[in-house]
Scaffold this motif. Structure first.
Motif, PDB file in Angstrom:
ATOM      1  N   GLU A 162       0.831  -1.206   0.000  1.00 20.11           N
ATOM      2  CA  GLU A 162       0.000   0.000   0.000  1.00 20.11           C
ATOM      3  C   GLU A 162       0.866   1.258   0.000  1.00 20.11           C
ATOM      4  O   GLU A 162       1.924   1.298   0.623  1.00 20.11           O
ATOM      5  CB  GLU A 162      -0.931   0.003   1.208  1.00 20.11           C
ATOM      6  N   CYS A 163       0.403   2.287  -0.694  1.00 17.80           N
ATOM      7  CA  CYS A 163       1.133   3.547  -0.809  1.00 17.80           C
ATOM      8  C   CYS A 163       1.289   4.240   0.553  1.00 17.80           C
ATOM      9  O   CYS A 163       0.388   4.200   1.394  1.00 17.80           O
ATOM     10  CB  CYS A 163       0.388   4.467  -1.779  1.00 17.80           C
ATOM     11  N   CYS A 164       2.440   4.910   0.731  1.00 14.02           N
ATOM     12  CA  CYS A 164       2.689   5.634   1.983  1.00 14.02           C
ATOM     13  C   CYS A 164       2.050   7.020   1.974  1.00 14.02           C
ATOM     14  O   CYS A 164       1.992   7.686   3.005  1.00 14.02           O
ATOM     15  CB  CYS A 164       4.188   5.765   2.229  1.00 14.02           C
ATOM     16  N   GLY A 165       1.622   7.482   0.789  1.00 17.45           N
ATOM     17  CA  GLY A 165       0.982   8.789   0.712  1.00 17.45           C
ATOM     18  C   GLY A 165       1.873   9.912   0.222  1.00 17.45           C
ATOM     19  O   GLY A 165       1.398  11.037   0.028  1.00 17.45           O
ATOM     20  N   LYS A 199       0.340   7.844   8.135  1.00 23.57           N
ATOM     21  CA  LYS A 199       0.071   7.366   9.495  1.00 23.57           C
ATOM     22  C   LYS A 199      -0.397   5.912   9.495  1.00 23.57           C
ATOM     23  O   LYS A 199      -0.044   5.125  10.390  1.00 23.57           O
ATOM     24  CB  LYS A 199      -0.969   8.264  10.170  1.00 23.57           C
ATOM     25  N   ASP A 200      -1.189   5.558   8.494  1.00 26.11           N
ATOM     26  CA  ASP A 200      -1.649   4.164   8.390  1.00 26.11           C
ATOM     27  C   ASP A 200      -0.482   3.221   8.149  1.00 26.11           C
ATOM     28  O   ASP A 200      -0.422   2.124   8.714  1.00 26.11           O
ATOM     29  CB  ASP A 200      -2.662   4.034   7.247  1.00 26.11           C
ATOM     30  N   ARG A 201       0.456   3.630   7.297  1.00 23.32           N
ATOM     31  CA  ARG A 201       1.641   2.811   7.023  1.00 23.32           C
ATOM     32  C   ARG A 201       2.452   2.614   8.303  1.00 23.32           C
ATOM     33  O   ARG A 201       2.880   1.502   8.630  1.00 23.32           O
ATOM     34  CB  ARG A 201       2.544   3.473   5.981  1.00 23.32           C
ATOM     35  N   ILE A 202       2.666   3.712   9.007  1.00 28.78           N
ATOM     36  CA  ILE A 202       3.485   3.661  10.214  1.00 28.78           C
ATOM     37  C   ILE A 202       2.829   2.796  11.281  1.00 28.78           C
ATOM     38  O   ILE A 202       3.499   2.021  11.974  1.00 28.78           O
ATOM     39  CB  ILE A 202       3.732   5.090  10.737  1.00 28.78           C
ATOM     40  N   HIS A 206       9.016  11.160   3.926  1.00 24.73           N
ATOM     41  CA  HIS A 206       7.620  11.407   4.299  1.00 24.73           C
ATOM     42  C   HIS A 206       7.284  10.684   5.602  1.00 24.73           C
ATOM     43  O   HIS A 206       6.717  11.283   6.531  1.00 24.73           O
ATOM     44  CB  HIS A 206       6.715  10.928   3.165  1.00 24.73           C
ATOM     45  N   LEU A 207       7.647   9.417   5.688  1.00 28.98           N
ATOM     46  CA  LEU A 207       7.371   8.641   6.892  1.00 28.98           C
ATOM     47  C   LEU A 207       8.173   9.157   8.085  1.00 28.98           C
ATOM     48  O   LEU A 207       7.669   9.188   9.215  1.00 28.98           O
ATOM     49  CB  LEU A 207       7.686   7.164   6.644  1.00 28.98           C
ATOM     50  N   GLU A 208       9.400   9.583   7.840  1.00 30.20           N
ATOM     51  CA  GLU A 208      10.244  10.093   8.923  1.00 30.20           C
ATOM     52  C   GLU A 208       9.633  11.344   9.557  1.00 30.20           C
ATOM     53  O   GLU A 208       9.659  11.513  10.785  1.00 30.20           O
ATOM     54  CB  GLU A 208      11.638  10.405   8.406  1.00 30.20           C
ATOM     55  N   GLY A 209       9.074  12.217   8.716  1.00 24.45           N
ATOM     56  CA  GLY A 209       8.452  13.418   9.254  1.00 24.45           C
ATOM     57  C   GLY A 209       7.309  13.097  10.197  1.00 24.45           C
ATOM     58  O   GLY A 209       7.157  13.721  11.258  1.00 24.45           O
TER      59      GLY A 209
END
Length: 245
Positions: free
Chosen positions: A175-178, A196-199, A220-223
């Motif tokens: 699934e895409c991270c956004g 947020k869903d990915r994390i 993006h996820l790190e932020g």
């Protein structure tokens, strides 16, 4: 073989260690690596925003810097896919065509061209693997659940060669991270919710790190992780594959 290292602009500016790790890894594996000093943006941000016609300067500069090499390798699936699908140069069409054929994302190059069977690397942590959309659906670095095709993953194949690593997958593996390039700017709220869903799925597996082949997705996820005060860190796959025993 003569390999040119293409380091995308956001890696150069924000995550230089990813470029360094890629260089060191390629050299360890026997490649003669060159780094064209006048390289710059591949033009993807303009194209993503609907202004592809404004990226002709980027195209010409890319051809000027990378023509003539056996292979071009980059630690970024999205930039590689952009070059493969969109690089053109009216003054040097044949050179542009050769570049489109000879550019590879890092894990693709290691598995398909170098055919790496073992790595002298160790990373004693629990790691969650993130599949970026460009790498998975554009470059076919791993299988997609919606196609019901045979299961494979070039990044996981390499990570499984690293000693002491504990690799985990989120529940919805592809699934895409956004992030989506400029999508995260124009559709900020949707982008953040997807991230947020990915994390949440990775943290349910209690991972120490989240890795992937696109630093843009990881950025993006790190932020989001930092804003949530999470102890989970991000790390590019090149840094794990280059980790020293």
């Amino acid at each position: 073989m003569k390999v040119a290292l293409f380091v995308p602009c956001y890696i150069d500016q924000f995550y230089p260690n990813v470029g360094i790790a890629t260089l060191q890894l390629l050299e360890k594996l026997g490649c003669d690596v060159a780094f064209p000093l006048e390289q710059s943006c591949c033009g993807q941000p303009m194209a993503n925003s609907g202004f592809a016609s404004l990226s002709t300067g980027c195209d010409a500069n890319f051809v000027k810097n990378f023509a003539g090499f056996d292979y071009i390798v980059a630690p970024s699936g999205s930039c590689v896919l952009h070059i493969k699908e969109h690089l053109h140069d009216a003054e040097n069409p044949e050179k542009a065509s050769e570049i489109r054929k000879n550019i590879y994302e890092l894990t693709e190059f290691l598995t398909d061209i170098l055919k790496v069977k073992s790595l002298n690397a160790r990373f004693p942590f629990k790691v969650g693997m993130h599949n970026s959309c460009h790498g998975q659906r554009g470059l076919h670095l791993s299988s997609m659940t919606e196609t019901m095709s045979p299961d494979f993953s070039k990044p996981e194949q390499l990570l499984n060669m690293v000693k002491d690593i504990q690799l985990s997958k989120p529940k919805r593996n592809d699934e895409c991270c956004g992030f989506g390039g400029t999508f995260c700017v124009f559709e900020e709220a949707v982008s953040v919710k997807m991230g947020k869903d990915r994390i949440a799925e990775h943290e349910a597996n209690e991972v120490d790190f989240i890795t992937g082949g696109d630093t843009s997705c990881l950025m993006h996820l790190e932020g989001i992780l930092k804003r949530q005060g999470s102890k989970t860190k991000i790390i590019h796959i090149a840094e794990i594959l280059n980790s020293i025993l």
